[in-house]
Design a protein around this motif. Structure first.
Motif, PDB file in Angstrom:
ATOM      1  N   ALA A  53       0.578  -1.291  -0.150  1.00 15.66           N
ATOM      2  CA  ALA A  53      -0.020  -0.066  -0.159  1.00 15.66           C
ATOM      3  C   ALA A  53       0.734   1.205   0.093  1.00 15.66           C
ATOM      4  O   ALA A  53       0.053   2.502  -0.308  1.00 15.66           O
ATOM      5  CB  ALA A  53      -1.017   0.041   1.092  1.00 15.66           C
ATOM      6  N   GLN A  54       2.099   1.038   0.638  1.00 19.90           N
ATOM      7  CA  GLN A  54       2.898   2.334   0.359  1.00 19.90           C
ATOM      8  C   GLN A  54       3.513   2.649  -1.222  1.00 19.90           C
ATOM      9  O   GLN A  54       3.713   3.850  -1.502  1.00 19.90           O
ATOM     10  CB  GLN A  54       4.458   1.894   1.161  1.00 19.90           C
ATOM     11  N   ALA A  55       3.167   1.694  -2.275  1.00 15.90           N
ATOM     12  CA  ALA A  55       3.493   1.990  -3.471  1.00 15.90           C
ATOM     13  C   ALA A  55       2.282   2.694  -4.011  1.00 15.90           C
ATOM     14  O   ALA A  55       2.672   3.198  -5.183  1.00 15.90           O
ATOM     15  CB  ALA A  55       3.818   0.726  -4.158  1.00 15.90           C
ATOM     16  N   ASP A  56       1.080   2.045  -3.893  1.00 13.36           N
ATOM     17  CA  ASP A  56      -0.048   2.667  -4.427  1.00 13.36           C
ATOM     18  C   ASP A  56      -1.210   2.647  -3.427  1.00 13.36           C
ATOM     19  O   ASP A  56      -1.304   1.460  -2.837  1.00 13.36           O
ATOM     20  CB  ASP A  56      -0.316   1.721  -5.667  1.00 13.36           C
ATOM     21  N   PRO A  57      -1.912   3.760  -3.144  1.00 12.14           N
ATOM     22  CA  PRO A  57      -3.167   3.680  -2.056  1.00 12.14           C
ATOM     23  C   PRO A  57      -4.147   2.642  -2.485  1.00 12.14           C
ATOM     24  O   PRO A  57      -4.708   2.171  -1.509  1.00 12.14           O
ATOM     25  CB  PRO A  57      -3.586   5.142  -2.300  1.00 12.14           C
ATOM     26  N   CYS A  58      -4.348   2.340  -3.842  1.00 15.80           N
ATOM     27  CA  CYS A  58      -5.429   1.426  -4.073  1.00 15.80           C
ATOM     28  C   CYS A  58      -5.075   0.011  -3.460  1.00 15.80           C
ATOM     29  O   CYS A  58      -5.919  -0.849  -3.349  1.00 15.80           O
ATOM     30  CB  CYS A  58      -5.463   1.459  -5.590  1.00 15.80           C
ATOM     31  N   ALA A  59      -3.657  -0.229  -3.328  1.00 12.67           N
ATOM     32  CA  ALA A  59      -3.258  -1.638  -2.838  1.00 12.67           C
ATOM     33  C   ALA A  59      -3.719  -1.669  -1.372  1.00 12.67           C
ATOM     34  O   ALA A  59      -3.445  -2.956  -1.046  1.00 12.67           O
ATOM     35  CB  ALA A  59      -1.772  -1.735  -3.208  1.00 12.67           C
ATOM     36  N   SER A 464      -3.530 -11.884 -16.376  1.00  9.24           N
ATOM     37  CA  SER A 464      -2.829 -11.038 -17.215  1.00  9.24           C
ATOM     38  C   SER A 464      -2.463  -9.584 -16.131  1.00  9.24           C
ATOM     39  O   SER A 464      -1.393  -9.264 -16.554  1.00  9.24           O
ATOM     40  CB  SER A 464      -3.565 -10.527 -18.433  1.00  9.24           C
ATOM     41  N   THR A 465      -3.407  -9.376 -15.272  1.00 10.99           N
ATOM     42  CA  THR A 465      -3.154  -8.061 -14.596  1.00 10.99           C
ATOM     43  C   THR A 465      -1.766  -8.504 -13.695  1.00 10.99           C
ATOM     44  O   THR A 465      -0.876  -7.674 -13.576  1.00 10.99           O
ATOM     45  CB  THR A 465      -4.561  -7.808 -13.711  1.00 10.99           C
ATOM     46  N   LEU A 466      -1.754  -9.708 -12.887  1.00 14.48           N
ATOM     47  CA  LEU A 466      -0.648  -9.960 -12.178  1.00 14.48           C
ATOM     48  C   LEU A 466       0.638  -9.994 -13.097  1.00 14.48           C
ATOM     49  O   LEU A 466       1.682  -9.531 -12.610  1.00 14.48           O
ATOM     50  CB  LEU A 466      -0.863 -11.387 -11.334  1.00 14.48           C
ATOM     51  N   ARG A 467       0.693 -10.686 -14.066  1.00 15.79           N
ATOM     52  CA  ARG A 467       1.824 -10.676 -15.023  1.00 15.79           C
ATOM     53  C   ARG A 467       2.184  -9.582 -15.410  1.00 15.79           C
ATOM     54  O   ARG A 467       3.515  -9.193 -15.297  1.00 15.79           O
ATOM     55  CB  ARG A 467       1.392 -11.512 -16.307  1.00 15.79           C
ATOM     56  N   CYS A 468       1.440  -8.386 -15.677  1.00 14.19           N
ATOM     57  CA  CYS A 468       1.833  -7.089 -16.115  1.00 14.19           C
ATOM     58  C   CYS A 468       2.073  -6.181 -15.074  1.00 14.19           C
ATOM     59  O   CYS A 468       3.254  -5.553 -15.167  1.00 14.19           O
ATOM     60  CB  CYS A 468       0.745  -6.283 -16.946  1.00 14.19           C
ATOM     61  N   LEU A 469       1.411  -6.213 -13.830  1.00  8.46           N
ATOM     62  CA  LEU A 469       1.740  -5.318 -12.812  1.00  8.46           C
ATOM     63  C   LEU A 469       2.515  -5.871 -11.479  1.00  8.46           C
ATOM     64  O   LEU A 469       2.857  -4.840 -10.820  1.00  8.46           O
ATOM     65  CB  LEU A 469       0.279  -4.519 -12.358  1.00  8.46           C
ATOM     66  N   ALA A 474       5.919  -5.138  -6.562  1.00 11.35           N
ATOM     67  CA  ALA A 474       6.521  -5.751  -5.732  1.00 11.35           C
ATOM     68  C   ALA A 474       7.940  -4.978  -5.382  1.00 11.35           C
ATOM     69  O   ALA A 474       8.631  -5.391  -4.277  1.00 11.35           O
ATOM     70  CB  ALA A 474       7.091  -7.136  -6.404  1.00 11.35           C
ATOM     71  N   ARG A 475       8.225  -4.112  -5.992  1.00 12.13           N
ATOM     72  CA  ARG A 475       9.510  -3.257  -5.621  1.00 12.13           C
ATOM     73  C   ARG A 475       9.543  -2.570  -4.303  1.00 12.13           C
ATOM     74  O   ARG A 475      10.770  -2.038  -3.661  1.00 12.13           O
ATOM     75  CB  ARG A 475       9.766  -2.208  -6.801  1.00 12.13           C
ATOM     76  N   SER A 476       8.079  -2.549  -4.046  1.00 10.27           N
ATOM     77  CA  SER A 476       8.063  -1.778  -2.537  1.00 10.27           C
ATOM     78  C   SER A 476       8.252  -2.805  -1.248  1.00 10.27           C
ATOM     79  O   SER A 476       8.427  -2.332  -0.275  1.00 10.27           O
ATOM     80  CB  SER A 476       6.585  -1.401  -2.204  1.00 10.27           C
ATOM     81  N   LEU A 477       8.658  -3.984  -1.736  1.00  6.33           N
ATOM     82  CA  LEU A 477       8.865  -4.989  -0.615  1.00  6.33           C
ATOM     83  C   LEU A 477      10.638  -5.001  -0.680  1.00  6.33           C
ATOM     84  O   LEU A 477      11.245  -4.699  -1.524  1.00  6.33           O
ATOM     85  CB  LEU A 477       8.452  -6.370  -1.019  1.00  6.33           C
ATOM     86  N   ASP A 478      10.945  -5.782   0.519  1.00  2.00           N
ATOM     87  CA  ASP A 478      12.410  -6.021   0.556  1.00  2.00           C
ATOM     88  C   ASP A 478      12.772  -7.166   1.359  1.00  2.00           C
ATOM     89  O   ASP A 478      11.874  -7.833   1.853  1.00  2.00           O
ATOM     90  CB  ASP A 478      13.016  -4.679   1.311  1.00  2.00           C
ATOM     91  N   ARG A 483      11.863 -11.582  -1.894  1.00  2.00           N
ATOM     92  CA  ARG A 483      12.373 -12.741  -2.309  1.00  2.00           C
ATOM     93  C   ARG A 483      11.123 -13.848  -2.614  1.00  2.00           C
ATOM     94  O   ARG A 483      11.006 -14.367  -3.634  1.00  2.00           O
ATOM     95  CB  ARG A 483      13.368 -13.262  -1.609  1.00  2.00           C
ATOM     96  N   ALA A 484      10.326 -13.730  -1.720  1.00  2.00           N
ATOM     97  CA  ALA A 484       9.017 -14.677  -1.673  1.00  2.00           C
ATOM     98  C   ALA A 484       8.053 -14.075  -2.857  1.00  2.00           C
ATOM     99  O   ALA A 484       7.491 -14.876  -3.532  1.00  2.00           O
ATOM    100  CB  ALA A 484       8.355 -14.511  -0.449  1.00  2.00           C
ATOM    101  N   ALA A 485       7.881 -12.684  -3.143  1.00  2.00           N
ATOM    102  CA  ALA A 485       7.224 -12.327  -4.212  1.00  2.00           C
ATOM    103  C   ALA A 485       7.776 -12.552  -5.371  1.00  2.00           C
ATOM    104  O   ALA A 485       6.999 -12.810  -6.378  1.00  2.00           O
ATOM    105  CB  ALA A 485       7.046 -10.704  -4.200  1.00  2.00           C
ATOM    106  N   ALA A 486       8.994 -12.548  -5.564  1.00  2.00           N
ATOM    107  CA  ALA A 486       9.716 -12.587  -6.906  1.00  2.00           C
ATOM    108  C   ALA A 486       9.488 -14.405  -7.154  1.00  2.00           C
ATOM    109  O   ALA A 486       9.160 -14.704  -8.521  1.00  2.00           O
ATOM    110  CB  ALA A 486      11.170 -12.519  -6.842  1.00  2.00           C
ATOM    111  N   ASP A 487       9.736 -15.298  -6.168  1.00  2.00           N
ATOM    112  CA  ASP A 487       9.513 -16.398  -6.337  1.00  2.00           C
ATOM    113  C   ASP A 487       8.064 -16.718  -6.782  1.00  2.00           C
ATOM    114  O   ASP A 487       7.626 -17.597  -7.592  1.00  2.00           O
ATOM    115  CB  ASP A 487       9.663 -17.316  -5.002  1.00  2.00           C
ATOM    116  N   TYR A 488       7.246 -15.954  -6.211  1.00  2.00           N
ATOM    117  CA  TYR A 488       5.485 -16.353  -6.478  1.00  2.00           C
ATOM    118  C   TYR A 488       5.306 -15.976  -7.906  1.00  2.00           C
ATOM    119  O   TYR A 488       4.628 -16.464  -8.830  1.00  2.00           O
ATOM    120  CB  TYR A 488       4.650 -15.768  -5.755  1.00  2.00           C
ATOM    121  N   LEU A 489       5.997 -14.777  -8.257  1.00  2.00           N
ATOM    122  CA  LEU A 489       5.449 -14.351  -9.630  1.00  2.00           C
ATOM    123  C   LEU A 489       6.370 -15.053 -10.787  1.00  2.00           C
ATOM    124  O   LEU A 489       5.837 -15.223 -11.853  1.00  2.00           O
ATOM    125  CB  LEU A 489       6.190 -12.647  -9.843  1.00  2.00           C
ATOM    126  N   ARG A 490       7.379 -15.698 -10.438  1.00  2.00           N
ATOM    127  CA  ARG A 490       8.174 -16.625 -11.433  1.00  2.00           C
ATOM    128  C   ARG A 490       7.001 -17.856 -11.726  1.00  2.00           C
ATOM    129  O   ARG A 490       6.951 -18.457 -12.559  1.00  2.00           O
ATOM    130  CB  ARG A 490       9.338 -17.179 -10.989  1.00  2.00           C
TER     131      ARG A 490
END
Length: 660
Positions: A53-59, A464-469, A474-478, A483-490
């Motif tokens: 949510a820090q990256a986008d209020p809608c989140a 397609s939404t998750l694939r594109c966005l 996920a850049r707001s995570l550290d 790493r967990a988000a990257a694994d999930y997206l892959r």
């Protein structure tokens, strides 16, 4: 007391807010599965969501909070009574013109006294990706509609509303009347070379239908506000259509996308506002970003103004000039609205055809449920109080229907959402020929309308939404969360399709109806309804509006539940186990059509926009989401519990009566 109604064009497919909230929903849950539980008992997914949510209020919100019906219901708070009926329609670009037509029909029926009609879109970056793949975006960054230098469109966000009243009421209340609505034409392209390619035949059909409401001669339409996307094929088809549909005339043609961009679901209402103001000021505005007509257009009977033009009777041989507003969209849907000045007192007009009847008949039904039970089995189970099918889920991946059932080439079908495949297969069942008869709609192709209801998102939209966005937010995570988000997206990307030319068409629920019209060569209107959990009742009512006024002779009405059930259930506060997949369909007609065709009448149907507080509780267990309304109507027929009244809290009301 004035009774308002809200008729709004909106879609889960044109909402930046839904895109971002959905991405956060999926990413929070998916990444949490790759992490150990927090020792303090905090839900890992909620911690991740807070960071997103820090990256986008809608989140920071659940995506279901941004669904069109929920947004509309919140928006009227403090402005309109909370029981104001709301109909949400999704016809892609012409949607807001269709919302106006629904408002007109309900005003003339006396169901409302004031109708607020229009549309809203908040495209965001995802649409740019889709339309870039389709090759329709402007490389210059300018929209040069109807110009020899046109190189594509530019999308924008926007909302537009118009207020409609019966003319007699507006004059009584001393309102400023900008224009009088003088006929609407709705049409599908039917068979064409591609589902996303515009068709001159379909466009001309819509324009002629609008003119036929008041027998307006082609040369009495002085100005046409076109769709004007500035794509080569789109503009060429549209200019040829305008010239062909207005014989004897040379209308001025303009478009406002060079000034405002392509506002999607709102664009029809935006053009309607400009047309009404032009009539009020007796002025046709100049066309921005326009220098010369393309070579192909110089021989056509159309003109594009380089300076403002006075709109007056001399243009139309001393007769009051009409103005047309046109829009078309993916899936082959077209809408054309005519207007005339309120000062044209010598020319009395109808805003819509007169009502032909109050009562309709249900003449056929079908269902496509997990396990694919025959309709006889479905009816037997439902008449005994059971769900229509024993299984609640279709197989994964959803099997591509054989070509003889879908009429869609397998390579194309493989790129479509399962809901679209489900619908074309269901229509094959509904329209199946009987001994001694052809298909249900044989001989009625020109006047068969297709109406659908679907709640929430399609599986293709989620994927397609998750694939594109996903990567961006996920850049707001550290650390471990990143790493967990990257694994999930892959993991997700390895199991979903790349974005391609059919990605946008393939994800939109409304395109399911376009496939039916395209493959079956049907030319009535198509209309998707997403009015929350009561969408199945709303779509029956919407179809009835067009049948009663004679716009069509046969309505194919469908409602379904398919795809991301976990997300759909979450938005309604249900568990995934309480939601089932499946689709139901009925065919409606006027009684005289059924008699002429020899169709057996299964039930009589009356619909009203308003709610009935005395209606019995209804709903299906498990829930088929948008399909619940149709399923409940069919269950009452199978059980012989007629008459039966169904209604939602704010309407509409469906009365199902014995056949005779």
């Amino acid at each position: 007391m004035t009774r308002p109604g809200l008729f709004l064009a909106a879609s889960t497919d044109t909402s930046y807010e839904i895109d971002m909230a959905l991405t956060a929903d999926m990413l929070a849950v998916g990444a949490a599965r790759h992490l150990p539980a927090d020792p303090d008992g905090t839900r890992v997914s909620e911690r991740i969501r807070h960071q997103l949510a820090q990256a986008d209020p809608c989140a920071g919100s659940r995506h279901g909070e941004f669904f069109p019906y929920e947004q509309a219901r919140r928006a009227i708070g403090g402005l309109l009574p909370q029981d104001t009926p709301i109909l949400i329609v999704d016809n892609i670009c012409p949607s807001s013109l269709y919302s106006v037509d629904l408002g007109v029909k309900h005003l003339l029926d006396g169901a409302v006294d004031v109708a607020f009609c229009g549309g809203v879109s908040s495209h965001g970056p995802l649409r740019q990706i889709y339309f870039s793949e389709m090759g329709t975006l402007s490389s210059s960054g300018e929209v040069r509609a109807f110009d020899s230098a046109a190189d594509g469109t530019v999308f924008s966000e926007g909302a537009a509303l118009v207020t409609l009243k019966r003319l007699s009421d507006a004059l009584r209340d001393h309102d400023t009347v900008l224009a009088v609505l003088a006929g609407f034409g709705a049409a599908s392209d039917g068979k064409s070379k591609a589902i996303f390619a515009p068709s001159q035949e379909g466009q001309v059909r819509a324009m002629i239908r609008a003119r036929s409401v008041n027998d307006v001669p082609g040369d009495q339409v002085a100005w046409v506000l076109g769709h004007g996307t500035a794509t080569h094929v789109g503009d060429a088809t549209e200019l040829r259509s305008i010239a062909a549909a207005h014989p004897g005339g040379t209308p001025w043609v303009t478009g406002n996308k060079p000034m405002l961009g392509h506002s999607g679901m709102a664009c029809g209402a935006v053009s309607l506002i400009q047309a009404a103001l032009g009539l009020h000021r007796s002025t046709i505005p100049r066309q921005p970003n326009h220098t010369t007509l393309p070579d192909y257009a110089r021989s056509l009977s159309v003109r594009v103004p380089s300076a403002p033009v006075r709109l007056e009777k001399s243009m139309t041989d001393g007769r009051a000039p009409f103005v047309g507003v046109f829009a078309c969209g993916l899936g082959g849907i077209n809408g054309y609205q005519l207007l005339i000045s309120p000062d044209a007192g010598e020319y009395k007009v109808r805003s819509s055809p007169s009502s032909l009847c109050d009562e309709l008949v249900l003449v056929r039904w079908s269902a496509l449920l997990p396990g694919r039970p025959d309709d006889d089995v479905v009816a037997a189970r439902m008449s005994g109080g059971e769900a229509g099918a024993e299984a609640f889920r279709f197989e994964r991946p959803y099997p591509v229907p054989p070509f003889e059932k879908s009429l869609i080439p397998p390579k194309v079908a493989a790129q479509l959402d399962m809901s679209q495949l489900l619908v074309v297969e269901l229509v094959n069942r509904l329209g199946a020929s009987e001994p001694g008869r052809g298909l249900l709609w044989d001989g009625l192709e020109e006047r068969t309308g297709i109406f659908g209801a679907h709640y929430g998102l399609t599986q293709s939209a989620v994927d397609s939404t998750l694939r594109c966005l996903g990567s961006g937010i996920a850049r707001s995570l550290d650390g471990a969360d990143a790493r967990a988000a990257a694994d999930y997206l892959r993991e997700h990307r390895s199991s979903t399709n790349l974005i391609g030319p059919y990605s946008l068409v393939g994800r939109m629920s409304s395109t399911a109806l376009g496939w039916v019209a395209n493959r079956r060569d049907l030319h009535g209107p198509t209309m998707m309804v997403d009015t929350g959990p009561a969408s199945g009742l709303a779509v029956l009512h919407a179809a009835s509006c067009y049948l009663r006024r004679g716009d069509i002779d046969l309505a194919l009405v469908m409602a379904w539940s398919a795809g991301p059930l976990e997300q759909s259930a979450q938005s309604l506060g249900l568990s995934p186990q309480e939601v089932a997949e499946g689709a139901y369909a009925v065919a409606l007609a006027r009684p005289e059509t059924a008699r002429a065709r020899g169709w057996p009448v299964l039930a009589r149907v009356r619909t009203e926009l308003s709610a009935d507080p005395d209606a019995a509780n209804w709903g299906e267990k498990p829930s088929y989401l948008a399909g619940d309304g149709l399923a409940a109507v069919l269950r009452s027929i199978f059980e012989g519990k007629l008459p039966h009244c169904f209604s939602s809290m704010a309407g509409p009301t469906i009365n199902v009566l014995p056949p005779s």
